[in-house]
Design a protein around this motif. Structure first.
Motif, PDB file in Angstrom:
ATOM      1  N   PRO A 226     -22.296   0.369  10.356  1.00 40.91           N
ATOM      2  CA  PRO A 226     -22.267   1.744  10.868  1.00 40.91           C
ATOM      3  C   PRO A 226     -21.916   2.746   9.760  1.00 40.91           C
ATOM      4  N   ASP A 227     -22.320   3.965   9.975  1.00 39.67           N
ATOM      5  CA  ASP A 227     -21.984   5.030   9.026  1.00 39.67           C
ATOM      6  C   ASP A 227     -20.472   5.116   8.855  1.00 39.67           C
ATOM      7  N   GLY A 228     -20.059   5.254   7.619  1.00 40.87           N
ATOM      8  CA  GLY A 228     -18.639   5.386   7.326  1.00 40.87           C
ATOM      9  C   GLY A 228     -17.900   4.068   7.194  1.00 40.87           C
ATOM     10  N   TRP A 229     -18.626   2.959   7.297  1.00 43.26           N
ATOM     11  CA  TRP A 229     -17.978   1.641   7.269  1.00 43.26           C
ATOM     12  C   TRP A 229     -18.129   0.936   5.922  1.00 43.26           C
ATOM     13  N   ALA A 230     -18.659   1.600   4.931  1.00 47.23           N
ATOM     14  CA  ALA A 230     -18.964   0.921   3.661  1.00 47.23           C
ATOM     15  C   ALA A 230     -17.730   0.279   3.044  1.00 47.23           C
ATOM     16  N   GLU A 231     -16.588   0.960   3.120  1.00 47.37           N
ATOM     17  CA  GLU A 231     -15.377   0.449   2.466  1.00 47.37           C
ATOM     18  C   GLU A 231     -14.406  -0.220   3.444  1.00 47.37           C
ATOM     19  N   LYS A 232     -14.871  -0.470   4.629  1.00 45.16           N
ATOM     20  CA  LYS A 232     -14.057  -1.272   5.541  1.00 45.16           C
ATOM     21  C   LYS A 232     -14.262  -2.753   5.216  1.00 45.16           C
ATOM     22  N   PRO A 233     -13.253  -3.588   5.428  1.00 44.58           N
ATOM     23  CA  PRO A 233     -13.448  -5.015   5.164  1.00 44.58           C
ATOM     24  C   PRO A 233     -14.488  -5.596   6.102  1.00 44.58           C
TER      25      PRO A 233
ATOM     26  N   GLU B  98      -9.402  -1.862  23.694  1.00 44.50           N
ATOM     27  CA  GLU B  98     -10.745  -1.629  23.158  1.00 44.50           C
ATOM     28  C   GLU B  98     -10.869  -2.086  21.707  1.00 44.50           C
ATOM     29  N   ARG B  99      -9.811  -2.025  20.953  1.00 43.59           N
ATOM     30  CA  ARG B  99      -9.729  -2.407  19.538  1.00 43.59           C
ATOM     31  C   ARG B  99     -10.623  -1.530  18.662  1.00 43.59           C
ATOM     32  N   ARG B 100      -9.974  -0.695  17.867  1.00 43.80           N
ATOM     33  CA  ARG B 100     -10.704   0.134  16.916  1.00 43.80           C
ATOM     34  C   ARG B 100     -11.162  -0.734  15.737  1.00 43.80           C
ATOM     35  N   PRO B 101     -12.032  -0.231  14.856  1.00 44.82           N
ATOM     36  CA  PRO B 101     -12.435  -0.997  13.674  1.00 44.82           C
ATOM     37  C   PRO B 101     -11.315  -1.061  12.646  1.00 44.82           C
ATOM     38  N   PRO B 102     -11.411  -1.954  11.667  1.00 44.49           N
ATOM     39  CA  PRO B 102     -10.412  -2.000  10.590  1.00 44.49           C
ATOM     40  C   PRO B 102     -10.393  -0.705   9.791  1.00 44.49           C
ATOM     41  N   THR B 103      -9.361  -0.550   8.990  1.00 40.96           N
ATOM     42  CA  THR B 103      -9.180   0.606   8.121  1.00 40.96           C
ATOM     43  C   THR B 103      -9.843   0.348   6.772  1.00 40.96           C
ATOM     44  N   ASN B 104     -10.295   1.419   6.110  1.00 40.89           N
ATOM     45  CA  ASN B 104     -10.848   1.258   4.765  1.00 40.89           C
ATOM     46  C   ASN B 104      -9.859   0.510   3.870  1.00 40.89           C
TER      47      ASN B 104
ATOM     48  N   PRO C 177      -2.832   2.490  -0.742  1.00 38.44           N
ATOM     49  CA  PRO C 177      -2.546   1.963  -2.085  1.00 38.44           C
ATOM     50  C   PRO C 177      -1.080   1.592  -2.286  1.00 38.44           C
ATOM     51  N   ALA C 178      -0.189   2.195  -1.513  1.00 35.63           N
ATOM     52  CA  ALA C 178       1.232   1.875  -1.651  1.00 35.63           C
ATOM     53  C   ALA C 178       1.570   0.482  -1.142  1.00 35.63           C
ATOM     54  N   GLY C 179       0.605  -0.185  -0.521  1.00 31.14           N
ATOM     55  CA  GLY C 179       0.836  -1.538  -0.034  1.00 31.14           C
ATOM     56  C   GLY C 179       0.498  -2.610  -1.039  1.00 31.14           C
ATOM     57  N   ALA C 180       0.270  -2.213  -2.295  1.00 25.48           N
ATOM     58  CA  ALA C 180      -0.141  -3.171  -3.325  1.00 25.48           C
ATOM     59  C   ALA C 180       0.975  -4.151  -3.653  1.00 25.48           C
ATOM     60  N   GLY C 181       0.571  -5.339  -4.125  1.00 32.07           N
ATOM     61  CA  GLY C 181       1.508  -6.346  -4.589  1.00 32.07           C
ATOM     62  C   GLY C 181       1.867  -6.140  -6.051  1.00 32.07           C
ATOM     63  N   PRO C 182       2.663  -7.041  -6.629  1.00 33.56           N
ATOM     64  CA  PRO C 182       3.179  -6.851  -7.986  1.00 33.56           C
ATOM     65  C   PRO C 182       2.109  -6.885  -9.069  1.00 33.56           C
ATOM     66  N   PHE C 183       0.945  -7.468  -8.789  1.00 32.84           N
ATOM     67  CA  PHE C 183      -0.113  -7.560  -9.797  1.00 32.84           C
ATOM     68  C   PHE C 183      -1.254  -6.573  -9.544  1.00 32.84           C
ATOM     69  N   GLY C 184      -1.074  -5.686  -8.569  1.00 33.19           N
ATOM     70  CA  GLY C 184      -2.091  -4.683  -8.296  1.00 33.19           C
ATOM     71  C   GLY C 184      -3.096  -5.074  -7.223  1.00 33.19           C
ATOM     72  N   VAL C 185      -2.904  -6.185  -6.556  1.00 31.06           N
ATOM     73  CA  VAL C 185      -3.784  -6.577  -5.446  1.00 31.06           C
ATOM     74  C   VAL C 185      -3.404  -5.752  -4.219  1.00 31.06           C
ATOM     75  N   LYS C 186      -4.404  -5.215  -3.532  1.00 29.25           N
ATOM     76  CA  LYS C 186      -4.147  -4.271  -2.441  1.00 29.25           C
ATOM     77  C   LYS C 186      -4.740  -4.755  -1.122  1.00 29.25           C
ATOM     78  N   ASP C 187      -4.324  -4.067  -0.069  1.00 34.47           N
ATOM     79  CA  ASP C 187      -4.786  -4.352   1.292  1.00 34.47           C
ATOM     80  C   ASP C 187      -4.585  -5.832   1.632  1.00 34.47           C
ATOM     81  N   LEU C 188      -3.370  -6.273   1.417  1.00 36.46           N
ATOM     82  CA  LEU C 188      -3.046  -7.680   1.627  1.00 36.46           C
ATOM     83  C   LEU C 188      -2.595  -7.970   3.052  1.00 36.46           C
ATOM     84  N   THR C 189      -1.871  -7.048   3.658  1.00 34.55           N
ATOM     85  CA  THR C 189      -1.315  -7.324   4.980  1.00 34.55           C
ATOM     86  C   THR C 189      -1.587  -6.175   5.936  1.00 34.55           C
ATOM     87  N   GLY C 190      -1.678  -6.520   7.202  1.00 36.89           N
ATOM     88  CA  GLY C 190      -1.713  -5.524   8.261  1.00 36.89           C
ATOM     89  C   GLY C 190      -3.056  -4.882   8.529  1.00 36.89           C
TER      90      GLY C 190
END
Length: 718
Positions: free
Chosen positions: A562-569, A626-632, A637-650
């Motif tokens: 769908p439109d706007g979903w390019a950067e969603k997992p 209904e469950r919305r779609p995932p987030t981009n 970015p503040a959820g990054a781990g110590p080595f710069g890996v992001k979007d790890l949880t939640g």
């Protein structure tokens, strides 16, 4: 064993005062059993009390047994051995051929313990709630869809096995349905051709289900999991489970066997004694045989294997053979528990039929009982058979009674058939021959141990070794001292600590909690989970389309997201779909410990950013139906781990390792998701903690795909 004495007046609340003097004693908190007589000299008074209780209860309830008289339910009383079966069981479905293998499944059970009369197919818990698919969706998602299920049910029917599905009465947090649950489930069972419904967590299946099947013209056997709270419900709950527990989750059996309340009230009611976590089945089987009721041979418990040890499997085989040779006596309205026996510690019940009465005996002591066991009525032309051991008995007649001598093993079983008036029982000689041959193997000589199945971790082939980080990846430095610790968040299973969970390569058996010090070489990991944009590039480049394409990229239409979903997992991809992408990209899926190390480093932090939870660093949870779609993937970015890996949880769960044993496949999921269905404790448990994981049962790509499961890749480094 603690006993609870309750007057009939208290139990029924409305009995006349004159009856309040009559007392019955209940075993356990759930009141499914009436305690036996405290001594033989009180037995006549005890039986009189039971008979009065039954008469008064039926009068109070205005009881009618019309449902039991329906010809459609003739099979209920002869459904002796029953099993709850995971839809995910590898003996039931072959992923390689994409076919149900009912014959393989049943052949295994016949070889091990003599076979089944009914099965409860279970496609829901513990996976339900990982996304908003409801119980109906998960049935429809079973391999082959409804056409495949219909074929599977017909295969069971060809082998004489009735098929049940569950009622998830608590499923009010996933996708809504437009009609009442009772009507929806009845319609589904009618469409599939199933025979009954099991009421998960229900204290009796409510009358709206009876009304629904009556309106649909499709009678269904209703079988609650828990005790029947209101005895009026026995009228339409023609089956039930026997959880003979003092308190919830704590089985305790009286030395003197208890009498099944439902069987006593309505002899045509079929109980299946159940205790899924026990290994020693002696109490369960003795209480079943004493009451002439069935047994639930449940072995695959939410993907945890608790196989019947040989000793109890052999006992079940012999019990079922006796039940099936005398199929009608067990529902006799004149059955009588606790008839007098000649040996202390041996307890018996009588089940009269036409020209034959069968007596079941259980030895509650841990010593062999020899000599005279029963003193039965004697008449000219009567014959007596020890049907447990397969031989005719010669009676010693004294004072008009026939005294019968035979042995009963320690904690064992016995059965006698009194054949009256020189009656002929077709097939008796052959039946006795089989039982005689089996009696040569004492139960006590067979193993009573149940060992956990060994699991194998699915191989993840190494990638080529990269000198520089591939595009979109970050280098994770190697370490000589990584302390890996991860615990599964499965709701149940602690009763079998050496079988629950998964078995990592360094472990000797499956378990829930895993701790291991390890050396990890450097590797590269995707900064973000694979997105819809990236997965589309893969599909366009390769033309990838799985053979089992049910739900594949379900949110896409006409080959595009769908439109706007390019950067969603990307979601709605199975572990096989994820591996295919990884191989194309020159990468692989991570092992769980690689994923966790990249997320936490070496300080054993609980979250990628530190030790404390922080709701501002992950997407807002979705508690709707209904469950919305995932987030981009780049939204936090503040959820990054110590080595710069992001979007790890939640945001979305992420595929890691797969484990397989003889009966079950499962995958370890990391990171938790944003979706949190409400209203029930039993939904797939969430965990954003790095030191925890989810165990997700696998059966087929079409059913495994989920709207809340994605993945990220790793690559090996020089």
């Amino acid at each position: 064993m603690k006993l609870r004495t309750i007057t009939i007046g208290i139990l029924t609340m409305v009995l006349p005062a004159v009856l309040c003097a009559q007392q019955v004693t209940w075993l356990g908190a759930e009141k499914e059993l009436i305690a036996g007589p405290a001594s033989t000299d009180r037995r006549a008074q005890w039986l009189d009390t039971l008979q009065q209780w039954r008469t008064n209860e039926k009068k109070r309830l205005s009881y009618n047994g019309n449902e039991y008289s329906r010809k459609e339910f003739n099979w209920v009383q002869q459904t002796f051995m029953f099993a709850q079966v995971m839809a995910h069981d590898r003996f039931l479905y072959d992923t390689a051929t994409r076919q149900y293998t009912v014959d393989r499944f049943l052949d295994d059970l016949e070889k091990r313990y003599g076979g089944l009369d009914g099965v409860l197919i279970w496609p829901t818990y513990p996976n339900i709630g990982i996304d908003n698919r409801n119980q109906f969706d998960l049935v429809a998602d079973m391999p082959g869809g409804k056409a495949g299920i219909q074929q599977m049910i017909r295969a069971f029917h060809r082998r004489g096995v009735k098929v049940f599905f569950p009622i998830m009465i608590w499923d009010h947090g996933t996708r809504r349905i437009s009609i009442p649950m009772a009507a929806a489930l009845t319609g589904e069972m009618k469409e599939l051709g199933a025979d009954g419904l099991n009421g998960d967590t229900m204290n009796g299946v409510s009358e709206d289900f009876k009304d629904a099947y009556t309106r649909a013209g499709y009678p269904l056997v209703l079988q609650p999991e828990i005790h029947i709270g209101d005895l009026k419900m026995v009228e339409w709950n023609t089956m039930s489970w026997g959880y003979y527990w003092l308190k919830w989750g704590s089985p305790e059996f009286s030395y003197i066997p208890g009498v099944s309340v439902y069987k006593w009230l309505e002899p045509r009611h079929q109980v299946h004694v159940t205790d899924r976590w026990s290994v020693n089945k002696t109490d369960d089987l003795q209480y079943a045989f004493f009451n002439g009721v069935g047994y639930n041979t449940w072995e695959n418990i939410w993907g945890i294997w608790n196989q019947l040890p040989d000793r109890y499997a052999f006992a079940i085989r012999r019990i079922r053979q006796i039940y099936r040779f005398f199929p009608t006596v067990w529902s006799s309205e004149n059955w009588e528990p606790h008839i007098l026996t000649e040996q202390p510690g041996v307890f018996a019940s009588a089940f009269p039929g036409n020209n034959v009465t069968v007596y079941t005996l259980v030895n509650r002591d841990s010593v062999v009982k020899q000599g005279a066991q029963l003193a039965l009525p004697f008449g000219a032309g009567d014959r007596y058979y020890d049907v447990w051991n397969g031989r005719q008995l010669k009676a010693t007649v004294k004072d008009g009674k026939a005294y019968l001598d035979f042995s009963i093993e320690k904690n064992g079983f016995g059965a006698v058939a009194l054949v009256k008036n020189n009656a002929t029982l077709p097939g008796l000689s052959a039946f006795l021959g089989v039982m005689c041959q089996q009696a040569k193997t004492p139960l006590a000589g067979l193993s009573g141990i149940s060992l956990p199945l060994q699991q194998r971790q699915t191989l993840i082939p190494a990638t080529k070794k990269y000198q520089q980080p591939p595009e979109g990846m970050v280098r994770i430095p190697g370490t000589d001292q990584y302390h890996f610790e991860s615990a599964g968040v499965m709701i149940e299973g602690n009763e079998l600590p050496e079988a629950i969970g998964v078995q990592y390569p360094w472990e000797s058996h499956p378990q829930r909690v895993h701790r291991h010090g390890m050396k990890l070489p450097a590797f590269y990991m995707d900064v973000y989970p694979v997105t819809n944009r990236q997965y589309k590039q893969f599909v366009q480049a390769t033309g990838y389309h799985p053979a089992d394409d049910h739900h594949f990229l379900k949110d896409w239409q006409h080959g595009n997201y769908p439109d706007g979903w390019a950067e969603k997992p990307v979601t709605w991809v199975s572990i096989e779909d994820a591996r295919a992408y990884a191989t194309w990209a020159g990468k692989r899926l991570p092992h769980e410990w690689e994923w966790q190390y990249a997320a936490q480093g070496t300080d054993n932090r609980q979250y990628p950013w530190g030790q404390e939870a922080d709701s501002l660093r992950i997407p807002v949870p979705d508690t709707t139906r209904e469950r919305r779609p995932p987030t981009n993937v780049n939204a936090y970015p503040a959820g990054a781990g110590p080595f710069g890996v992001k979007d790890l949880t939640g945001n979305v769960w992420q595929w890691t390792d797969e484990y397989t044993d003889t009966h079950t496949r499962s995958a370890v999921l990391k990171g938790g998701s944003y979706y949190r269905p409400q209203t029930s404790y039993w939904y797939f448990p969430q965990t954003p903690k790095l030191t925890q994981h989810g165990k997700y049962l696998l059966v087929s790509p079409g059913m495994d795909r989920s709207g809340t499961v994605g993945f990220r890749c790793v690559a090996d480094a020089e």
